[in-house]
Scaffold this motif. Structure first.
Motif, short mmCIF file in Angstrom:
data_model
loop_
_atom_site.label_atom_id
_atom_site.label_comp_id
_atom_site.label_asym_id
_atom_site.label_seq_id
_atom_site.Cartn_x
_atom_site.Cartn_y
_atom_site.Cartn_z
N GLN A 151 -4.25 -5.63 4.86
CA GLN A 151 -5.10 -4.88 5.77
C GLN A 151 -6.39 -5.70 5.86
OE1 GLN A 151 -5.58 -1.98 8.12
NE2 GLN A 151 -4.63 -0.81 6.47
N CYS A 170 0.84 -1.20 0.00
CA CYS A 170 0.00 0.00 0.00
C CYS A 170 0.88 1.26 0.00
CB CYS A 170 -0.90 -0.03 1.23
SG CYS A 170 -1.85 1.46 1.50
N CYS A 216 0.15 2.96 3.86
CA CYS A 216 0.62 2.34 5.11
C CYS A 216 1.84 1.47 4.90
CB CYS A 216 -0.51 1.56 5.77
SG CYS A 216 -0.97 0.05 4.91
N HIS A 264 -4.89 0.28 0.06
CA HIS A 264 -5.95 -0.50 0.67
C HIS A 264 -7.23 0.31 0.58
CE1 HIS A 264 -2.53 -2.41 3.03
NE2 HIS A 264 -3.12 -3.42 2.39
N CYS A 290 -7.27 2.78 3.13
CA CYS A 290 -6.14 3.72 3.16
C CYS A 290 -6.22 4.80 2.08
CB CYS A 290 -4.81 2.98 2.99
SG CYS A 290 -4.34 2.01 4.41
ZN LIG Z 1 -2.76 0.62 3.48
#
Ligand SMILES: [Zn+2]
Lengths: 211, 236
Positions: free
Chosen positions: B214, B206, B209, B231, B234
């Motif tokens: 996730q 990602c 993050c 994600h 995210c």
């Molecule tokens: Zn993420």
């Protein structure tokens, strides 16, 4: 069939096999994994008889996996492997004069099956002639067929419940002629179990620090 | 509106189509009537069965005939009038009447085409095209079936894997995002470019993050502009 990774998990010091397995189950459940039945992988060893004198006897392994209950896998030591239907066991009986069953070499791995999102996790205890030998963990990432694509993702997942005992990339994938990007199949999984069984057989005599 | 009627709908064809549908309805009714009535009295049991089966087969054949003729007659262009209230409240952009008018003027048939897209050994997608427009799309795993048992492309069953269910949802959002009614070719190109970025579905961490997973899922969202992986939770 996705990409699988089979590894051995050491028994935690001062704990029994069952206690270590219970801790793994608890960790998976905390993660949100849901128990979905049980599983079993077994393996019988056969010696090829009547070969030329002076040459070492080749071993033939006949394996079953509850994930593919109608199939039987036959793996020649260091050689070809085949997947047949259940009748193969009957055929082996008929081939008694060529392949001798190595009695007392039967290995079994039994345990629980967990589902977490698109992952399938199997925690098993390996027994040889009714003595416990160790703990196995199989992780399958079902949506992906290419080991080279999803290995880092699988490693990250295994870290969440195996901590530092995360294994290296299974050698069956790396040693394929087409490399890491060849689609994985069920024989790859059986080869990994076989490798684990052979490692555990050599590792310790029955009853040394287990149970 | 009057313009649409004049250009778009051939009234003669329209009335033929209605006749065909009426014929189909009555032949279907005959099938169920004969099933409801069951076997009629005949001298022998065998005779009864035979007469019943023959009648049933005849009825099915007429349904088949009427159905074919309905398809044939329905090859006319119908412009759907979208109520203005729906247009303003619906989150999905609805093609404007002007667009529909353009299609009918160019007299392109509104036929449905299925396009099968394979992306490496990662995924397979079925893209349902209506004329030059992408109607909807469904994404499944490389190891999943895209054909149903009768050998036809299965455009309805969702993937058994959560990751591809997510990608299907995002692809549906992407289709709405790339909507450009005047330039269907640009839409197809932008959408396919976007879809292609999933070649690294399992390989890209990602961009926010830095992790692969996730809630057990890889980054399933792709930014429409930069094609970066995020994600679902995210994305900004
Ligand atoms: Zn993420």
């Amino acid at each position: 069939m996705g990409v699988t990774c089979v590894c051995q998990v050491p028994v935690t010091e001062g704990k029994s096999v069952q206690q270590t397995v219970d801790v793994l189950h608890k960790k998976l459940e905390q993660l949100g994994a849901v128990k979905q039945g049980s599983f079993c992988v077994d393996c019988e060893t056969y010696h090829a008889t009547g070969n030329v004198t002076g040459q070492p006897t080749k071993l033939l392994y006949v394996m079953h996996n509850s994930e593919t209950p109608l199939s039987c896998h036959a793996l020649f030591e260091g050689g070809p492997c085949l997947t047949a239907d259940g009748n193969f066991d009957v055929l082996m009986l008929k081939l008694k004069s060529h392949f001798q069953n190595a009695k007392g070499h039967k290995v079994e791995c039994r345990g629980s099956r967990y589902r977490y999102c698109d992952f399938l996790i199997k925690v098993g205890t390996v027994t040889m002639s009714s003595s416990g030998r160790g703990i196995s963990v199989e992780v399958e990432y079902c949506p992906c067929v290419v080991p080279g694509d999803c290995w880092n993702l699988m490693k990250e997942f295994m870290q969440t419940f195996l901590g530092s005992s995360v294994p290296e990339l299974p050698s069956v994938f790396a040693t394929k002629p087409e490399g890491l990007y060849a689609p994985a199949d069920c024989v790859d999984t059986m080869n990994q179990y076989l490798e684990l069984f052979n490692k555990l057989r050599k590792l310790q005599a029955p009853g040394s620090n287990v149970r | 509106m009057a313009d649409v009627m004049n250009v778009g709908v051939n009234l003669e064809a329209f009335s033929q189509a209605i006749n065909a549908i009426q014929a189909l309805r009555s032949s279907v009714t005959r099938v169920f009537d004969s099933l409801k009535d069951g076997m009629k009295n005949k001298e022998t049991l065998e005779g009864r069965e035979k007469a019943f089966i023959t009648e049933f087969q005849d009825n099915l054949q007429s349904v088949n005939r009427d159905l074919k003729s309905t398809w044939f007659r329905n090859n006319l262009k119908v412009v759907i009038n979208i109520p203005p209230t729906l247009k303003s409240s619906s989150p999905h952009p609805v093609p404007s009447i002007n667009t529909l008018l353009n299609i009918t003027k160019n007299s392109e048939s509104l036929c449905v085409r299925l396009v099968q897209v394979s992306l490496g050994k990662v995924l397979k997608a079925i893209v349902v095209m209506r004329s030059l427009f992408i109607d909807r799309t469904i994404v499944r795993g490389f190891n999943e079936n895209i054909y149903s048992e009768d050998g036809k492309l299965d455009i309805w069953s969702k993937s058994q894997y959560q990751v591809f269910q997510k990608v299907t949802d995002h692809a549906t959002t992407a289709l709405l995002h790339y909507q450009l009614p005047q330039m269907p070719d640009v839409v197809v190109r932008s959408f396919m470019t976007w879809l292609r970025s999933y070649i690294k579905l399992f390989q890209s961490p990602c961009q926010r993050c830095g992790r692969f997973l996730q809630d057990g899922l890889p980054p399933t969202w792709r930014d429409f502009r930069t094609l970066e992986a995020f994600h679902d939770t995210c994305r900004m």
